[in-house]
Design a protein around this motif. Structure first.
Motif, PDB file in Angstrom:
ATOM      1  N   ALA A  87      13.055 -20.618  18.577  1.00 40.44           N
ATOM      2  CA  ALA A  87      13.828 -21.798  18.964  1.00 40.44           C
ATOM      3  C   ALA A  87      14.261 -22.487  17.674  1.00 40.44           C
ATOM      4  N   VAL A  88      15.532 -22.362  17.349  1.00 41.73           N
ATOM      5  CA  VAL A  88      16.037 -22.945  16.099  1.00 41.73           C
ATOM      6  C   VAL A  88      16.136 -24.453  16.253  1.00 41.73           C
ATOM      7  N   THR A  89      15.654 -25.177  15.254  1.00 41.32           N
ATOM      8  CA  THR A  89      15.748 -26.632  15.250  1.00 41.32           C
ATOM      9  C   THR A  89      16.444 -27.084  13.976  1.00 41.32           C
ATOM     10  N   ASP A  90      17.027 -28.275  14.017  1.00 40.21           N
ATOM     11  CA  ASP A  90      17.691 -28.796  12.830  1.00 40.21           C
ATOM     12  C   ASP A  90      16.685 -29.521  11.950  1.00 40.21           C
ATOM     13  N   SER A  91      17.176 -30.176  10.910  1.00 36.46           N
ATOM     14  CA  SER A  91      16.279 -30.808   9.945  1.00 36.46           C
ATOM     15  C   SER A  91      15.547 -32.008  10.528  1.00 36.46           C
ATOM     16  N   ALA A  92      15.933 -32.439  11.730  1.00 31.16           N
ATOM     17  CA  ALA A  92      15.206 -33.514  12.410  1.00 31.16           C
ATOM     18  C   ALA A  92      14.284 -32.961  13.488  1.00 31.16           C
ATOM     19  N   GLY A  93      14.192 -31.627  13.587  1.00 36.96           N
ATOM     20  CA  GLY A  93      13.319 -31.015  14.573  1.00 36.96           C
ATOM     21  C   GLY A  93      13.923 -30.924  15.960  1.00 36.96           C
ATOM     22  N   ARG A  94      15.232 -31.173  16.092  1.00 35.34           N
ATOM     23  CA  ARG A  94      15.893 -31.135  17.397  1.00 35.34           C
ATOM     24  C   ARG A  94      16.361 -29.721  17.724  1.00 35.34           C
ATOM     25  N   PHE A  95      16.260 -29.361  18.990  1.00 29.47           N
ATOM     26  CA  PHE A  95      16.603 -28.010  19.427  1.00 29.47           C
ATOM     27  C   PHE A  95      18.085 -27.720  19.210  1.00 29.47           C
ATOM     28  N   ILE A  96      18.377 -26.524  18.648  1.00 27.83           N
ATOM     29  CA  ILE A  96      19.749 -26.087  18.424  1.00 27.83           C
ATOM     30  C   ILE A  96      20.106 -24.911  19.325  1.00 27.83           C
ATOM     31  N   GLY A  97      19.241 -23.914  19.369  1.00 29.49           N
ATOM     32  CA  GLY A  97      19.532 -22.734  20.184  1.00 29.49           C
ATOM     33  C   GLY A  97      18.502 -21.649  19.938  1.00 29.49           C
ATOM     34  N   TRP A  98      18.673 -20.530  20.614  1.00 32.72           N
ATOM     35  CA  TRP A  98      17.766 -19.387  20.473  1.00 32.72           C
ATOM     36  C   TRP A  98      18.323 -18.426  19.438  1.00 32.72           C
ATOM     37  N   HIS A  99      17.435 -17.775  18.704  1.00 32.29           N
ATOM     38  CA  HIS A  99      17.878 -16.916  17.598  1.00 32.29           C
ATOM     39  C   HIS A  99      16.950 -15.718  17.468  1.00 32.29           C
ATOM     40  N   ALA A 100      17.549 -14.558  17.168  1.00 29.08           N
ATOM     41  CA  ALA A 100      16.799 -13.309  17.043  1.00 29.08           C
ATOM     42  C   ALA A 100      16.345 -13.086  15.607  1.00 29.08           C
ATOM     43  N   ILE A 101      15.078 -12.754  15.431  1.00 31.55           N
ATOM     44  CA  ILE A 101      14.514 -12.430  14.120  1.00 31.55           C
ATOM     45  C   ILE A 101      13.637 -11.185  14.262  1.00 31.55           C
ATOM     46  N   THR A 102      13.104 -10.729  13.137  1.00 33.60           N
ATOM     47  CA  THR A 102      12.165  -9.603  13.126  1.00 33.60           C
ATOM     48  C   THR A 102      10.876 -10.029  12.451  1.00 33.60           C
ATOM     49  N   ILE A 103       9.750  -9.861  13.119  1.00 33.30           N
ATOM     50  CA  ILE A 103       8.457 -10.108  12.479  1.00 33.30           C
ATOM     51  C   ILE A 103       8.095  -8.872  11.662  1.00 33.30           C
ATOM     52  N   LEU A 104       7.851  -9.060  10.366  1.00 29.20           N
ATOM     53  CA  LEU A 104       7.577  -7.943   9.468  1.00 29.20           C
ATOM     54  C   LEU A 104       6.088  -7.768   9.181  1.00 29.20           C
ATOM     55  N   ARG A 105       5.390  -8.871   8.952  1.00 31.62           N
ATOM     56  CA  ARG A 105       3.970  -8.769   8.620  1.00 31.62           C
ATOM     57  C   ARG A 105       3.345 -10.158   8.662  1.00 31.62           C
ATOM     58  N   ALA A 106       2.032 -10.187   8.732  1.00 33.27           N
ATOM     59  CA  ALA A 106       1.264 -11.420   8.613  1.00 33.27           C
ATOM     60  C   ALA A 106       0.156 -11.158   7.597  1.00 33.27           C
ATOM     61  N   SER A 107       0.095 -12.004   6.578  1.00 35.69           N
ATOM     62  CA  SER A 107      -0.926 -11.797   5.545  1.00 35.69           C
ATOM     63  C   SER A 107      -1.143 -13.089   4.778  1.00 35.69           C
ATOM     64  N   LEU A 108      -2.140 -13.072   3.911  1.00 30.21           N
ATOM     65  CA  LEU A 108      -2.464 -14.249   3.110  1.00 30.21           C
ATOM     66  C   LEU A 108      -1.443 -14.423   1.994  1.00 30.21           C
ATOM     67  N   ASP A 109      -1.054 -15.672   1.750  1.00 30.61           N
ATOM     68  CA  ASP A 109      -0.159 -15.961   0.642  1.00 30.61           C
ATOM     69  C   ASP A 109      -0.984 -16.187  -0.629  1.00 30.61           C
ATOM     70  N   PRO A 110      -0.350 -16.415  -1.771  1.00 29.93           N
ATOM     71  CA  PRO A 110      -1.117 -16.585  -3.019  1.00 29.93           C
ATOM     72  C   PRO A 110      -2.138 -17.714  -2.969  1.00 29.93           C
ATOM     73  N   ALA A 111      -1.913 -18.708  -2.097  1.00 32.26           N
ATOM     74  CA  ALA A 111      -2.855 -19.829  -1.996  1.00 32.26           C
ATOM     75  C   ALA A 111      -3.984 -19.539  -1.015  1.00 32.26           C
ATOM     76  N   GLY A 112      -3.959 -18.372  -0.379  1.00 40.04           N
ATOM     77  CA  GLY A 112      -5.023 -18.021   0.558  1.00 40.04           C
ATOM     78  C   GLY A 112      -4.776 -18.464   1.976  1.00 40.04           C
ATOM     79  N   ASP A 113      -3.551 -18.920   2.283  1.00 32.69           N
ATOM     80  CA  ASP A 113      -3.208 -19.348   3.637  1.00 32.69           C
ATOM     81  C   ASP A 113      -2.503 -18.211   4.380  1.00 32.69           C
ATOM     82  N   MET A 114      -2.762 -18.117   5.676  1.00 34.98           N
ATOM     83  CA  MET A 114      -2.134 -17.065   6.464  1.00 34.98           C
ATOM     84  C   MET A 114      -0.683 -17.431   6.766  1.00 34.98           C
ATOM     85  N   ARG A 115       0.218 -16.485   6.491  1.00 37.97           N
ATOM     86  CA  ARG A 115       1.637 -16.707   6.729  1.00 37.97           C
ATOM     87  C   ARG A 115       2.222 -15.543   7.519  1.00 37.97           C
TER      88      ARG A 115
END
Length: 675
Positions: free
Chosen positions: A553-581
């Motif tokens: 659900a795409v939102t604008d810079s104020a967090g308001r709904f804009i529309g639906w959008h297609a993406i591809t999930i590639l991977r989930a892993s820890l970032d350099p700071a140790g947080d899951m992304r």
């Protein structure tokens, strides 16, 4: 100030509109004060039509004074240019209201006329107008050279072209030197994403080079970081550092010894891999080296041991691709070839034969006409298409949808280039040679030739060569698959995505919106399944094997709904700071977007590979509305902490879900019995 490349047809249309505009301006000026509001919409509508024509901005600039004196700005803040705030222009220029966009553009053109001393304004000096425009250009840098975002396409449509035409005109008239630092920073940000289409970036680098070379432009302390960009295109090595021209450089190469050629090869490779840009001189060197041994050729491509081995194994094929596809006019093919070899995909048995077929492919008349319309005929259309093939194989995450609502098709091309390159090459062959692609939906064939219109209303031209030919076919097939789901309960993506993208798209399907009502539904279960399927802490630390289609659900810079959008999930892993992304592919040309309420998509610095976008796992989940998973791989649903899910649900409710909360509220699920 008429542009020399305007066609006679465009020129006649513009002349006719200008006659109507001059009459409308005269009518507005002659009208009594109480009657002006009734005549203003007609004037603004003609201005809008003029702005959509080549040279429209220049024509309105010459009429800025008469427009203001006629009363275009009367009764609004625009009547007081000395109090206007540059930062507020972004909202107006991205508005869905045509009148608001046009009046903002007219205000900027008025400021430009004042800055250029075409007339003296009683409320603002030429210096003040110039400073205002400089700030406006810096604040709206994306409008200067990037394609419209998903939000702009949804809200503005064709209207989104007008602000971009304005800023191209402002840049030409005001000069890039005043926003040069911001421009350089933005160029590097775009290049970090390694897009296939880099012509807009090359145009900006060219403007920077012209600014540097112009003795009348004093850049002062600005322009730090520009030298690397400029040199990467116009003088990456000792042999072409003063930009002598392709023919002169070709002659110089014949006089160079092996050591000098080694320096040239390594210099070009460094510049290319540093920036993602390829100098027109690079293909000249590459073609010269074909007869001088593969060591220098490997050096010029900047290959590692993987790429070098691939080059040596498929030497004849690589040489043929260089001779066919790599010319100064198709310089980016060098980078595509280098990364294709680095990926090692030629070792997949079908890929090399498919590339041989591509080299000898006979293009249909329709394909030739499309490539000519988009790219001209500086090189053969077969070479242009081969450049596109190499760039898509080498940069599968660099595919962009352009200013078109075809994110599904762009995602499919990227996914095939990433995951199934020989299938992509088959699609290109069918589209380019046969003017037809046939896919199957639940066992039944669907022909792109027989299908009705797709999502896009017009044939797009702002695409890379492969997308240019293949996307119209895919778009029609995708739309037809959707039509065949009419009458089924639920979201059609459940059935369309696996059939359209490939067998690896999971048959399990999660959605958190009730299709019939648009209300949020089963959010807790939706999130638990997503965590259990994709989060390494809850799925047994199983990395994602195949890229998976998903919807946000795409939102604008104020967090308001804009529309639906297609993406591809590639991977989930820890970032350099140790947080899951979550790292994902967004076909929307520029993935670095602000989705509001602290959700800012990162494209570099958080462990992203070239072309990837990323968000923290929680933030990504807060904008997710559909995903696929393998129903046979069971995650540990009970171990997902409720407090983690509550944070995600709160972000949904604060943003795109604010108007979608059902009357009874959202019900949490007992984590010990997730259903």
């Amino acid at each position: 100030m008429t542009s020399p490349d305007i066609s006679p047809t465009d020129n006649d249309k513009l002349k006719g509109l200008l006659v109507k505009l001059d009459d409308a301006i005269a009518g507005l000026e002659a009208a009594a004060a109480f009657a002006k509001p009734g005549k203003l919409p007609h004037v603004l509508d003609i201005c809008r039509r003029v702005l959509l024509q080549p040279d429209g901005c220049a024509q309105l600039e010459t009429r800025a004074q008469s427009l203001e004196q006629a009363g275009v700005f009367d009764g609004s803040d625009w009547a007081y240019p000395h109090i206007l705030i540059p930062s507020l222009t972004s909202h107006s220029l991205k508005s869905a209201d045509p009148q608001l966009v046009v009046i903002e553009v007219l205000s900027e053109l008025r400021m430009l006329a004042v800055a250029k001393q075409q007339y003296r304004h009683p409320l603002i000096s030429s210096e003040g107008a110039h400073r205002y425009l400089t700030q406006v250009m810096a604040i709206n840098l994306p409008l200067l050279f990037s394609a419209p975002s998903e939000a702009e396409r949804e809200t503005q449509g064709r209207l989104a072209q007008i602000p971009r035409a304005l800023f191209q005109h402002l840049a030409n008239r005001v000069g890039y030197e005043h926003v040069i630092d911001e421009l350089i920073s933005e160029i590097w940000r775009i290049l970090q994403q390694r897009p296939i289409q880099v012509e807009p970036v090359k145009q900006m680098v060219t403007q920077i080079a012209l600014c540097q070379a112009n003795p009348n432009i004093d850049l002062g302390a600005s322009g730090q970081g520009a030298d690397r960009l400029v040199s990467s295109l116009f003088g990456p090595t000792q042999g072409c550092r003063e930009d002598p021209g392709v023919e002169v450089y070709r002659e110089r190469l014949t006089a160079m010894d092996a050591r000098a050629l080694q320096y040239e090869a390594s210099g070009f490779a460094r510049a290319m891999h540093d920036t993602g840009l390829v100098s027109p001189y690079h293909p000249v060197l590459l073609r010269h080296l074909l007869d001088l041994g593969d060591n220098l050729l490997s050096e010029a491509l900047g290959l590692s041991s993987t790429g070098r081995d691939c080059l040596l194994c498929y030497r004849d094929l690589v040489h043929s691709m260089i001779r066919t596809a790599i010319h100064p006019q198709t310089a980016q093919a060098v980078y595509g070839l280098a990364l294709t070899l680095e990926r090692g995909i030629l070792y997949q048995p079908p890929v090399a034969p498919a590339l041989w077929r591509q080299l000898g492919l006979t293009l249909s008349d329709w394909s030739e006409a499309r490539l000519h319309a988009a790219f001209g005929d500086a090189v053969s259309h077969r070479a242009r298409l081969m450049e596109g093939v190499l760039c898509m194989l080498g940069l599968p995450l660099g595919v962009g949808q352009g200013n078109n609502p075809t994110c599904q098709s762009a995602r499919a091309l990227s996914m095939w280039a990433y995951n199934d390159p020989d299938y992509l090459l088959q699609m290109v062959t069918w589209a380019a040679r046969d003017d037809e692609i046939i896919m199957h939906f639940e066992g039944q064939p669907i022909s792109s030739r027989d299908s009705e219109s797709g999502v896009a209303q017009t044939l797009p031209l702002d695409l890379d060569p492969v997308s240019l030919l293949v996307v119209p076919h895919l778009d029609r097939i995708y739309a037809e698959m959707g039509r065949r789901c009419i009458g089924r309960e639920g979201d059609p993506h459940r059935w369309v995505n696996p059939e359209f993208h490939g067998w690896w798209a999971g048959r399990g399907f999660g959605i958190n919106v009730d299709v019939a009502t648009g209300q949020l539904a089963d959010v807790d279960i939706f999130l638990r399944h997503f965590y259990a399927s994709y989060h390494p802490y809850y799925n047994g630390n199983q990395p994602l094997i195949h890229p998976q289609p998903a919807g946000i659900a795409v939102t604008d810079s104020a967090g308001r709904f804009i529309g639906w959008h297609a993406i591809t999930i590639l991977r989930a892993s820890l970032d350099p700071a140790g947080d899951m992304r979550v790292y994902f592919f967004n076909p929307n040309n520029d993935s670095g977007q602000d989705w509001g309420l602290g959700v800012k998509v990162s494209t570099a610095g958080q462990g992203e590979r070239f072309g990837e976008a990323s968000l923290s796992f929680e933030q990504f989940a807060s904008r997710l509305y559909i995903y696929h998973y393998d129903p046979l791989e069971h995650g540990e649903l009970a171990q997902v902490r409720q407090e983690e899910l509550d944070r995600v649900i709160a972000m949904i409710q604060e943003s795109w879900g604010a108007d979608r909360i059902p009357a009874g509220g959202l019900q949490a699920v007992d984590s010990s019995n997730p259903g």
